[in-house]
Write a protein that holds these residues in place. Structure first.
Motif, short mmCIF file in Angstrom:
data_model
loop_
_atom_site.label_atom_id
_atom_site.label_comp_id
_atom_site.label_asym_id
_atom_site.label_seq_id
_atom_site.Cartn_x
_atom_site.Cartn_y
_atom_site.Cartn_z
N LYS A 140 44.22 41.11 44.04
CA LYS A 140 43.45 40.49 45.28
C LYS A 140 42.49 41.69 45.81
O LYS A 140 41.51 41.22 46.64
CB LYS A 140 44.49 40.31 46.40
CG LYS A 140 45.31 39.18 46.33
CD LYS A 140 46.47 38.75 47.35
CE LYS A 140 47.42 37.81 46.79
NZ LYS A 140 48.54 37.68 47.65
N SER A 141 42.36 43.01 45.45
CA SER A 141 41.43 43.80 45.78
C SER A 141 40.17 43.70 45.37
O SER A 141 39.21 43.97 45.72
CB SER A 141 41.95 45.25 45.52
OG SER A 141 42.21 45.44 44.24
N GLY A 142 40.08 43.10 44.02
CA GLY A 142 38.70 43.14 43.60
C GLY A 142 38.39 41.86 42.70
O GLY A 142 37.35 41.87 42.08
N ARG A 143 39.55 41.05 42.24
CA ARG A 143 39.21 40.07 41.30
C ARG A 143 38.60 38.73 41.81
O ARG A 143 38.79 38.49 43.06
CB ARG A 143 40.50 39.64 40.59
CG ARG A 143 41.12 40.82 39.69
CD ARG A 143 40.26 41.43 38.47
NE ARG A 143 40.86 42.64 37.83
CZ ARG A 143 41.68 42.27 36.85
NH1 ARG A 143 41.96 41.24 36.22
NH2 ARG A 143 42.32 43.52 36.09
N LYS A 144 38.18 37.86 40.96
CA LYS A 144 37.62 36.64 41.51
C LYS A 144 38.57 35.62 41.74
O LYS A 144 39.83 35.71 41.05
CB LYS A 144 36.95 36.04 40.15
CG LYS A 144 35.58 36.67 39.90
CD LYS A 144 34.64 36.22 38.61
CE LYS A 144 33.69 37.04 38.39
NZ LYS A 144 32.70 36.35 37.34
N PRO A 145 38.66 34.83 42.86
CA PRO A 145 39.62 33.92 42.98
C PRO A 145 40.03 33.22 41.95
O PRO A 145 41.46 32.65 41.89
CB PRO A 145 38.84 32.87 44.09
CG PRO A 145 37.72 33.86 44.77
CD PRO A 145 37.23 34.72 43.42
N ALA A 146 39.29 32.54 41.10
CA ALA A 146 39.65 31.78 40.01
C ALA A 146 40.69 32.49 38.97
O ALA A 146 41.69 31.81 38.53
CB ALA A 146 38.58 31.30 39.16
#
Length: 271
Positions: A140-146
């Motif tokens: 959650k700190s940096g990845r894409k929502p998908a």
């Protein structure tokens, strides 16, 4: 350090083929090298309960005395040593793979008065579920929502039902059952919010349907589904959703739906 070691261990296990798979979500079953272990092979209900007890620890050790007290609650643990050893021997014969070069020979480790599953040889659906949920927390700190939703869906596919529903009244199973259920429902809600922020209404529908199926008392899920079904000209399904929620609230917590939910229901049946 322990947390990081567990993540590394889980990642290694997730990419390798286990010799023994134990599933407890939605019901117990064990697969030995992809072959189902039949009920007749266990010889006794207590032997199967022993394995369930180890899965409920999620890889952590349980003391030998605690295991004996759970399995033989009406007997003196001081007299159960030979009985426990005999049962452990039988369980190992049922579960352990043969001729495994370079690895521990036992799927159940028993040293210094404690027992636990050997993670080198054993994979559990509980461990895999928690691994995927822990991964989403880190992402959650940096990845894409998908990518986060994709990881969530791997966890959701594993949750085929509550932990050991056949042992509903066993005190030793309740903590893990409650823990997994709470995390599953929270993950569904979080995934639905991420899908909403991405404009993915189809995934939102799937997540809310899963949420409501697992917890018909959840009025947030109920209202969202009623609104969605009504907007999709599925009025009958919207009404059935409300009625199911109303019955669940009455039966489980002796309450009625709140006024907002009732108001939405009246608007749907009136229109």
């Amino acid at each position: 350090i322990d947390y990081c070691s567990r993540l590394i261990d889980n990642r290694a296990r997730s990419s390798s083929m286990p010799f023994l798979e134990i599933n407890c979500l939605g019901g117990f079953r064990a697969m030995r090298e992809k072959v189902l272990v039949r009920d007749s092979e266990w010889k006794s209900k207590r032997a199967k309960t022993f394995i369930k007890l180890l899965v409920a620890q999620d890889g952590h050790a349980v003391s030998r005395d605690s295991a004996m007290e759970t399995l033989w609650p009406d007997m003196d643990p001081d007299t159960l040593g030979p009985t426990f050893n005999s049962m452990l021997h039988r369980v190992r014969k049922v579960l352990e793979p043969k001729n495994v070069p370079g690895r521990s020979a036992s799927c159940i480790l028993h040293t210094d008065g404690v027992v636990k599953l050997n993670r080198e040889l054993v994979r559990t659906d509980v461990g895999q579920l928690l691994y995927h949920l822990d991964t989403t927390d880190r992402m959650k700190s940096g990845r894409k929502p998908a990518n986060i939703i994709e990881e969530y869906e791997k966890a959701f596919d594993l949750y085929e039902g509550d932990f050991l529903p056949e042992d509903l009244y066993s005190d030793w199973a309740a903590p893990m059952r409650d823990r997994l259920r709470i995390r599953y429902l929270r993950a569904l809600e979080d995934a639905a919010m991420i899908a909403e922020s991405s404009g993915d209404r189809d995934r939102m529908l799937r997540f809310y349907e899963r949420m409501f199926s697992a917890d018909p008392c959840n009025e947030k899920a109920c209202c969202w589904l009623m609104t969605r079904y009504h907007s999709d000209a599925r009025r009958r399904e919207a009404i059935r959703t409300y009625e199911r929620c109303e019955r669940a609230l009455s039966k489980d917590v002796d309450l009625e739906p709140d006024e907002q939910t009732k108001k939405l229901y009246r608007r749907i049946i009136g229109g």
